[in-house]
Design an enzyme around this catalytic site. Structure first.
Site, short mmCIF file in Angstrom:
data_model
loop_
_atom_site.label_atom_id
_atom_site.label_comp_id
_atom_site.label_asym_id
_atom_site.label_seq_id
_atom_site.Cartn_x
_atom_site.Cartn_y
_atom_site.Cartn_z
N PRO A 268 0.78 -1.24 0.00
CA PRO A 268 0.00 0.00 0.00
C PRO A 268 0.81 1.29 0.00
O PRO A 268 0.24 2.37 0.02
CB PRO A 268 -0.83 -0.12 1.27
CG PRO A 268 0.04 -0.88 2.20
CD PRO A 268 0.77 -1.88 1.34
N GLY A 269 2.15 1.20 0.02
CA GLY A 269 2.94 2.40 -0.23
C GLY A 269 3.75 2.96 0.91
O GLY A 269 4.36 4.02 0.76
N LYS A 271 6.60 1.88 2.21
CA LYS A 271 8.01 1.90 1.83
C LYS A 271 8.25 2.83 0.64
O LYS A 271 9.30 3.48 0.55
CB LYS A 271 8.48 0.48 1.53
CG LYS A 271 8.39 -0.45 2.73
CD LYS A 271 8.78 -1.87 2.37
CE LYS A 271 8.59 -2.80 3.56
NZ LYS A 271 7.16 -2.92 3.96
N CYS A 381 7.87 -10.09 5.54
CA CYS A 381 7.38 -10.01 6.92
C CYS A 381 7.03 -11.42 7.40
O CYS A 381 5.94 -11.67 7.89
CB CYS A 381 6.18 -9.07 7.03
SG CYS A 381 4.81 -9.47 5.93
#
Length: 454
Positions: A268-269, A271, A381
């Site tokens: 979703p942005g 990083k 993750c």
């Protein structure tokens, strides 16, 4: 007590129960979607907010529904053990939302301090509302009364960390990390995590304004309270939500000023925003149209500009190569169970094997997009070595031009307990102890910085 007062109190309790019913109904439906339809909770919650179970609920009821779902999932093993003690003939089949009703009702009784009369009455009402479960309304009443009476003693005697971790996951963690790390990770998953924010500037100032604290990673940590959108600084785009561990991979790329950087599997942005804030010329790639739109919305709020490309990151071949690439690959996400307690009940060994193949394809293509001497940071993750250490070993065996660029002691992240001797980064959910469970912990992450030969 007079008859009038008795009637008034009875009516008051009835109104209270009716007020609480929609939240409980939403919780049961959400749990049913996870267990019966095998749908990820985040996806179900998104649809529920947009026009489903949570759409017309007040904020308070939404929060209650999510709390019930989270508690039910985190303590599912204990709750199941208690319920099975009192379900003499087991759980009936084809009973609609019966299991979700019992699970959520017991969660409220055992772990949420909800008064028994309210939790039980509302659970019975839910059963009557469901055409398949309504014939079991007396069963719901009887079982939950026994849970309220004796369930606490049974639950307290159980090994919470072990019983709330499914066998398949516990066994593979013990094989990979040993009993001590496994138990500590499982215990961390039982606590609702704090909220971490990546701020555009002045972390000390934002920590003071939001009642939080600055972490060694540079993130600002606060305890969850109300809607994120209502917090100071959200609308103005001063920060975004991002677990402290999730902020680490982008930091491994160092100074990005003026560099051309690709963020693969970008949505979703979080990083992506880090890379843009660091001064990079960013190309964000994701295969999902809806997820890419969400990324663009997030970056717009933050006032950051990047180029977005909808493409398969495992096959995408632009004309120009990159100075650096960040590949946060799709994975089993077992490092994020603190935030996503449905994962142990949706994933399996088979899923991990399939994801390993996807990751290998993404890695091979990412290497082909690098300029000579370029840097690739690969992260997941996940606590599964197949998706981390073994994946990098296999890549280097396939491609001798790639080597690990190890973390150095003089780097901010190189002098932490997360820096492994091999030069990679590995975090566990039980790490980052800040003195109390509600403030401590971070997601389990793997990250390796790789260099392509000149």
């Amino acid at each position: 007590m007079t008859t009038s007062n008795t009637q008034t109190n009875s009516l008051s309790r009835t109104r209270d129960h009716q007020v609480g019913l929609p939240a409980r109904r939403a919780a049961a439906d959400l749990l049913n979607a996870v267990f019966q339809k095998k749908q990820p909770l985040d996806e179900v919650l998104g649809r529920a907010r947009d026009g489903g179970y949570l759409f017309d609920l007040p904020v308070r009821d939404r929060a209650l529904a999510r709390a019930i779902v989270g508690t039910s999932l985190r303590h599912k093993g204990q709750i199941d053990a208690v319920l099975n003690t009192f379900l003499e003939r087991g759980l009936p089949s084809r009973a609609g939302t019966l299991y979700a009703i019992l699970l959520s009702g017991a969660a409220q009784l055992l772990f949420m301090s909800v008064p028994p009369h309210a939790a039980i009455d509302l659970a019975v009402r839910l059963a009557k509302w469901d055409p398949r479960a309504k014939r079991y309304d007396k069963l719901v009443n009887a079982v939950l009364r026994r849970v309220a009476d004796k369930g606490g003693e049974i639950a307290a005697k159980l090994d919470a960390a072990r019983v709330n971790t499914p066998d398949w996951l516990w066994d593979r963690w013990v094989r990979a990390w040993g009993e001590e790390r496994t138990r500590a990770s499982a215990e961390a998953a039982l606590v609702e995590p704090p909220l971490d924010l990546t701020v555009k500037s002045d972390p000390d100032g934002w920590a003071a304004r939001l009642g939080g604290r600055v972490l060694p990673t540079g993130s600002v940590r606060i305890l969850p309270k109300g809607r994120i959108e209502d917090l100071d600084g959200f609308i103005d785009g001063n920060w975004w939500v991002q677990d402290a561990a999730a902020s680490l991979p982008a930091q491994l790329l160092g100074d990005l000023t003026g560099k051309r950087v690709a963020d693969l599997c970008a949505a979703p942005g979080g990083k992506t925003a880090q890379l843009a804030l660091a001064g990079a010329e960013v190309v964000a790639v994701d295969h999902s149209k809806s997820r890419l739109e969400r990324l663009e919305e997030n970056l717009k709020r933050l006032g950051l500009t990047v180029e977005t490309v909808r493409a398969d990151a495992g096959a995408w071949q632009p004309e120009e190569r990159f100075d650096a690439i960040l590949l946060d690959a799709p994975c089993a996400s077992t490092g994020t169970i603190r935030r996503h307690p449905d994962i142990p009940y949706l994933k399996s060994d088979k899923d991990i094997a399939e994801l390993v193949d996807v990751q290998a394809r993404l890695l091979d293509n990412a290497v082909s997009l690098l300029k000579p001497g370029g840097t690739l940071v690969y992260s997941t993750c996940s606590l599964e070595p197949e998706e981390g250490e073994a994946q990098i070993a296999a890549l280097m065996a396939r491609n001798p031009a790639i080597r690990i660029d190890p973390l150095r002691k003089d780097e901010p992240l190189g002098d932490t307990e997360w820096a492994e001797a091999s030069g990679i980064l590995r975090t566990f959910p039980f790490q980052l102890d800040l003195g109390s469970p509600e403030w401590s912990g971070l997601d389990g992450f793997f990250a390796a910085r790789l260099r392509l030969a000149d």
